[in-house]
Design a protein around this motif. Sequence first.
Motif, PDB file in Angstrom:
ATOM      1  N   ASN A 134       0.847  -1.194   0.000  1.00  0.00           N
ATOM      2  CA  ASN A 134       0.000   0.000   0.000  1.00  0.00           C
ATOM      3  C   ASN A 134       0.886   1.249   0.000  1.00  0.00           C
ATOM      4  OD1 ASN A 134       0.812   0.412   2.787  1.00  0.00           O
ATOM      5  ND2 ASN A 134      -0.756  -1.079   3.375  1.00  0.00           N
ATOM      6  N   ASP A 135       0.240   2.419  -0.090  1.00  0.00           N
ATOM      7  CA  ASP A 135       0.968   3.686  -0.170  1.00  0.00           C
ATOM      8  C   ASP A 135       1.721   3.994   1.120  1.00  0.00           C
ATOM      9  OD1 ASP A 135      -0.061   3.939  -2.683  1.00  0.00           O
ATOM     10  OD2 ASP A 135      -1.659   5.333  -2.127  1.00  0.00           O
ATOM     11  N   GLU A 136       1.099   3.706   2.243  1.00  0.00           N
ATOM     12  CA  GLU A 136       1.754   4.005   3.524  1.00  0.00           C
ATOM     13  C   GLU A 136       3.028   3.201   3.698  1.00  0.00           C
ATOM     14  OE1 GLU A 136       0.778   3.892   8.342  1.00  0.00           O
ATOM     15  OE2 GLU A 136      -0.725   3.234   6.866  1.00  0.00           O
ATOM     16  N   SER A 137       2.998   1.944   3.299  1.00  0.00           N
ATOM     17  CA  SER A 137       4.167   1.090   3.449  1.00  0.00           C
ATOM     18  C   SER A 137       5.304   1.547   2.541  1.00  0.00           C
ATOM     19  CB  SER A 137       3.785  -0.354   3.136  1.00  0.00           C
ATOM     20  OG  SER A 137       4.898  -1.201   3.269  1.00  0.00           O
ATOM     21  N   ILE A 138       4.997   1.862   1.293  1.00  0.00           N
ATOM     22  CA  ILE A 138       6.054   2.283   0.367  1.00  0.00           C
ATOM     23  C   ILE A 138       6.622   3.630   0.776  1.00  0.00           C
ATOM     24  CG2 ILE A 138       4.678   3.556  -1.329  1.00  0.00           C
ATOM     25  CD1 ILE A 138       7.325   0.919  -2.175  1.00  0.00           C
ATOM     26  N   ARG A 139       5.819   4.495   1.344  1.00  0.00           N
ATOM     27  CA  ARG A 139       6.308   5.796   1.815  1.00  0.00           C
ATOM     28  C   ARG A 139       7.188   5.641   3.046  1.00  0.00           C
ATOM     29  NH1 ARG A 139       1.828   7.988   1.826  1.00  0.00           N
ATOM     30  NH2 ARG A 139       1.199   7.597   3.965  1.00  0.00           N
ATOM     31  N   LYS A 140       6.850   4.720   3.897  1.00  0.00           N
ATOM     32  CA  LYS A 140       7.614   4.517   5.125  1.00  0.00           C
ATOM     33  C   LYS A 140       8.973   3.890   4.848  1.00  0.00           C
ATOM     34  CE  LYS A 140       6.040   1.316   7.738  1.00  0.00           C
ATOM     35  NZ  LYS A 140       5.172   0.561   8.664  1.00  0.00           N
ATOM     36  N   TYR A 141       9.027   2.970   3.910  1.00  0.00           N
ATOM     37  CA  TYR A 141      10.268   2.235   3.651  1.00  0.00           C
ATOM     38  C   TYR A 141      11.183   2.934   2.645  1.00  0.00           C
ATOM     39  CZ  TYR A 141       8.769  -1.915   6.230  1.00  0.00           C
ATOM     40  OH  TYR A 141       8.386  -2.787   7.214  1.00  0.00           O
ATOM     41  N   THR A 142      10.621   3.640   1.674  1.00  0.00           N
ATOM     42  CA  THR A 142      11.437   4.220   0.602  1.00  0.00           C
ATOM     43  C   THR A 142      11.399   5.732   0.544  1.00  0.00           C
ATOM     44  OG1 THR A 142       9.669   4.121  -1.056  1.00  0.00           O
ATOM     45  CG2 THR A 142      11.015   2.146  -0.758  1.00  0.00           C
ATOM     46  N   LEU A 147       2.494   4.268  -4.074  1.00  0.00           N
ATOM     47  CA  LEU A 147       2.858   3.104  -4.884  1.00  0.00           C
ATOM     48  C   LEU A 147       2.816   3.413  -6.374  1.00  0.00           C
ATOM     49  CD1 LEU A 147       3.633   0.116  -4.817  1.00  0.00           C
ATOM     50  CD2 LEU A 147       1.194  -0.454  -4.751  1.00  0.00           C
ATOM     51  N   GLU A 148       1.916   4.279  -6.780  1.00  0.00           N
ATOM     52  CA  GLU A 148       1.819   4.623  -8.206  1.00  0.00           C
ATOM     53  C   GLU A 148       3.088   5.318  -8.688  1.00  0.00           C
ATOM     54  OE1 GLU A 148      -1.128   7.124 -11.234  1.00  0.00           O
ATOM     55  OE2 GLU A 148      -1.505   7.082  -9.068  1.00  0.00           O
ATOM     56  N   ILE A 149       3.599   6.260  -7.903  1.00  0.00           N
ATOM     57  CA  ILE A 149       4.838   6.947  -8.279  1.00  0.00           C
ATOM     58  C   ILE A 149       6.004   5.969  -8.272  1.00  0.00           C
ATOM     59  CG2 ILE A 149       6.447   8.763  -7.582  1.00  0.00           C
ATOM     60  CD1 ILE A 149       4.133  10.357  -6.526  1.00  0.00           C
ATOM     61  N   PHE A 150       6.017   5.056  -7.323  1.00  0.00           N
ATOM     62  CA  PHE A 150       7.088   4.049  -7.282  1.00  0.00           C
ATOM     63  C   PHE A 150       7.092   3.223  -8.567  1.00  0.00           C
ATOM     64  CE2 PHE A 150       8.402  -0.315  -6.378  1.00  0.00           C
ATOM     65  CZ  PHE A 150       9.674  -0.115  -5.866  1.00  0.00           C
ATOM     66  N   ASN A 151       5.923   2.791  -9.009  1.00  0.00           N
ATOM     67  CA  ASN A 151       5.842   1.997 -10.237  1.00  0.00           C
ATOM     68  C   ASN A 151       6.257   2.807 -11.458  1.00  0.00           C
ATOM     69  OD1 ASN A 151       4.913  -0.284  -8.845  1.00  0.00           O
ATOM     70  ND2 ASN A 151       2.783   0.365  -9.009  1.00  0.00           N
ATOM     71  N   GLU A 152       5.889   4.082 -11.501  1.00  0.00           N
ATOM     72  CA  GLU A 152       6.275   4.928 -12.631  1.00  0.00           C
ATOM     73  C   GLU A 152       7.791   5.139 -12.671  1.00  0.00           C
ATOM     74  OE1 GLU A 152       4.546   6.017 -15.136  1.00  0.00           O
ATOM     75  OE2 GLU A 152       2.723   5.035 -14.411  1.00  0.00           O
TER      76      GLU A 152
END
Length: 442
Positions: A134-142, A147-152
């Motif tokens: 989810n968005d919270e997890s990807i923001r916390k770790y990276t 998540l959408e920006i991470f995939n882009e």
Amino acid sequence: MQKREEWKTAAGEQDNSAALANIGELVDFESVVSDCGEDIEVFPNDELPYVVCEIDITTSLVENPQCNKSMEDHNYISSGYTSSPITHKDSSTQTDLTLEDVTHLEQEVRFLSTKFEDKDTLLRDCFTEKITENDESIRKYTGIPNLEIFNELNNICEDYEPNLKYWTDNSSVDDKKYQNTGGKPGPKRKLTRRHEFLMTMLRLRLALPTFLLAALFGVSNSRVSSIFTTWIFYLYHIFKDMIVWPSRNLVRKHMPFSFKKSFPKTRCIIDCSEIFIQRPRDPSIQAKTYSTYKSHNTYKFLISIIPSGLINFVSQIWGGNTSDRFITMNSGFLDLVSPGDEIMADRGFTIRDLLTERHAFLNIPPFTRKCSWGKGKRLNASEIRRTRLIANLRIHVERAIQRLKTYKMISQVIPWNMKSVVNPMVIVAAFICNLMKPLVKK
């Protein structure tokens, strides 16, 4: 005893007669015999009746369709003679499987068995799925907003250069041509591009040790170092041109009200920040990197933000003993200043003459001066108000630096053997910070 046996015999005969009567209601044996021909004989039995055919049943069913239909109506299926599969009328108990379904299930079982046997792959997949759930997890770790920006970003990295030449222990990171793809890209990689990008962002954000990342992703410690060094330079080459110097009209369009009220011509706010490094062995390098302000060996760089908080310039890395004026003169920042711009800074930036040459203005807090009645220094009432006003607005560049140093690889003491990747780490972190929400509200 004799009466009891007579009673049981009478009851048994009554039960048999009832069973025969029920079966007779379900199956009309005379009609079946008449339909199938004269070669069928019916023999009574002590318990249940049965049909004995003296001819080949398969031949009879083919030659006599009426008999075939009658047998199907009464569910007479003789084991060993039927060639068609048995199906259930009730869809809830359907158990027929095609060969394709069986093959698919076998492949899935083999895949899952192999996956569970390979514990490194299982751990890597579970860990990756947990981070990107989810968005919270990807923001916390990276640190990436969602998540959408991470995939882009991952798609951009995959399309920018299909083949990468990975850094090895034998090549020096000081040689900037080592990551070029002139030679072979190296052996087949155990990790995908997505895994390597995620690993790089995890290390940059959380400063996880290499042995921990090696265990989580199922690779060796040297492979983690190789991937991080390669990817941090790779991301630097992609993102360095995305930190842009916006036009004056664009800056004014997104300028917060607090700046419009007091300093409407402000183009940017500048400051210098320092990064702690391990003390080098060379005494001359120790002198160049020692900061009297931090009382530590540091690297120093210039950072600039527009009034809304967007980072629009990050200089190269200099030794901690370098002055703010020298970095401003030699970093290329002055080449971006246009006539009429107002630059906001603190008292340490004695660059008014440099900006005056470019017909620009410097807004810094006023300096204290000696008072006539004592040895101390003071400011008058208007100078105090101006100092407070500039301090309230200049604080946003400090907030930008604080956000930048949420990436732990930058905020911790950097080992001396990683000196060459410091500048790329700062640039990459600055670009990711620009993807976050604006620092200053309108």
